[in-house]
Design a protein around this motif. Structure first.
Motif, PDB file in Angstrom:
ATOM      1  N   LEU A  51     -13.206 -55.488 -12.168  1.00 35.59           N
ATOM      2  CA  LEU A  51     -14.372 -55.933 -12.335  1.00 35.59           C
ATOM      3  C   LEU A  51     -15.127 -54.468 -12.308  1.00 35.59           C
ATOM      4  CD1 LEU A  51     -16.368 -57.037  -9.548  1.00 35.59           C
ATOM      5  CD2 LEU A  51     -13.993 -57.185  -9.377  1.00 35.59           C
TER       6      LEU A  51
ATOM      7  N   ILE B 226     -18.842 -52.436 -11.095  1.00 43.76           N
ATOM      8  CA  ILE B 226     -20.319 -52.110 -10.736  1.00 43.76           C
ATOM      9  C   ILE B 226     -20.974 -51.010 -11.070  1.00 43.76           C
ATOM     10  CG2 ILE B 226     -20.210 -53.826  -8.847  1.00 43.76           C
ATOM     11  CD1 ILE B 226     -19.745 -51.226  -7.086  1.00 43.76           C
TER      12      ILE B 226
ATOM     13  N   ARG C  27     -24.141 -51.720 -12.822  1.00 45.71           N
ATOM     14  CA  ARG C  27     -24.252 -53.139 -12.332  1.00 45.71           C
ATOM     15  C   ARG C  27     -24.672 -53.256 -10.920  1.00 45.71           C
ATOM     16  NH1 ARG C  27     -21.071 -52.724 -16.682  1.00 45.71           N
ATOM     17  NH2 ARG C  27     -21.462 -54.388 -18.491  1.00 45.71           N
TER      18      ARG C  27
ATOM     19  N   ASP D 273     -23.770 -56.878  -6.000  1.00 46.04           N
ATOM     20  CA  ASP D 273     -23.595 -58.196  -5.552  1.00 46.04           C
ATOM     21  C   ASP D 273     -22.627 -58.796  -6.363  1.00 46.04           C
ATOM     22  OD1 ASP D 273     -25.460 -58.050  -3.509  1.00 46.04           O
ATOM     23  OD2 ASP D 273     -26.901 -59.338  -4.319  1.00 46.04           O
ATOM     24  N   ASN D 274     -22.212 -58.177  -7.508  1.00 50.60           N
ATOM     25  CA  ASN D 274     -21.226 -58.655  -8.323  1.00 50.60           C
ATOM     26  C   ASN D 274     -19.838 -59.094  -7.802  1.00 50.60           C
ATOM     27  OD1 ASN D 274     -22.969 -58.536 -10.595  1.00 50.60           O
ATOM     28  ND2 ASN D 274     -21.942 -57.216 -11.823  1.00 50.60           N
TER      29      ASN D 274
END
Ligand SMILES: C[S@@+](CC[C@H](N)C(=O)[O-])C[C@H]1O[C@@H](n2cnc3c(N)ncnc32)[C@H](O)[C@@H]1O
Length: 208
Positions: free
Chosen positions: A124, A126, A129, A132-133
């Protein structure tokens, strides 16, 4: 309408990790668009080049104009399918007008350096971003490969992770460049003083 646009993955940065196919496809382009470090990997003699800046609509306009008559290549870091400008281009250019040349992702390099298996992990970002992702993945206690940027705070990452037990955090910076580094610490230890610019972070449950 016009020529197809080639979206070319350049890998993590050094020429050694640039696929021969990417070089070949770059050669076929009359116009190359990318960061300064991406353009450096290609022979740009006799080609028109444009540095990608923050104004993506401006870049899109340039691509649309040029592809009417020329073959245009957009150079993106790592693999185009993983958090690259391809997502933006797909919104504005029909898929049949795009050609995607894969590259080696920065996370592939990080996992191989750490000798970790990524088939059971999650990948993923961040980068630009919210932190909290990470939350939906924490309870699963699996390996995470995370794209970060210089504005991410290691202290905040550590504090968040600690809520779900102990973790090892590997900071992998400037991968494949001579300045490559890997720093590992766990969530009980002090956070190292290092910028997260051009880094990925690999997080694994620390059961010891
Ligand atoms: C816009 S994303 C592109 C990701 C790319 N598509 C990939 O597959 O690696 C940019 C992020 O990739 C990571 N990255 C790219 N090159 C890197 C390198 N040589 N070393 C470490 N991280 C890198 C960093 O997390 C950076 O913030």
């Amino acid at each position: 309408m016009g020529n197809k646009v080639k979206v070319i993955g350049i890998g993590p940065g050094s020429a050694e990790y640039l696929l021969p196919k990417a070089l070949q496809e770059g050669e076929l382009c009359k116009v190359l668009i990318g960061s300064a470090r991406a353009l450096e990997l290609f022979n740009t003699k006799g080609k028109e080049t444009k540095i990608i800046d923050k104004n993506l609509m401006d870049v899109l306009e340039f691509i649309e104009e040029k592809r009417k008559t020329e073959v245009v290549g957009v150079l993106v870091s790592g693999d185009p399918g993983f958090y690259s400008m391809l997502a933006f281009l797909k919104k504005h250019i029909p898929s049949e007008d795009l050609e995607v040349i894969p590259g080696i992702s920065s996370l592939q390099i990080a996992f191989s350096r750490l000798k970790l298996i990524w088939q059971e992990g999650y990948l993923l970002s961040i980068h630009g971003r919210p932190l909290d992702n990470l939350i939906p993945y924490m309870e699963k206690r699996k390996v995470l490969g995370v794209l970060v940027d210089k504005n991410c705070s290691l202290e905040e990452i550590k504090l968040l992770l600690k809520k779900w037990g102990r973790w090892k955090i590997h900071i992998c910076g400037n991968l494949t460049y001579p300045e490559e580094f890997i720093i590992t610490f766990n969530t009980d230890e002090e956070v190292p003083t290092v910028s997260l610019d051009n880094c990925v972070v690999v997080i694994e449950p620390d059961e010891e």
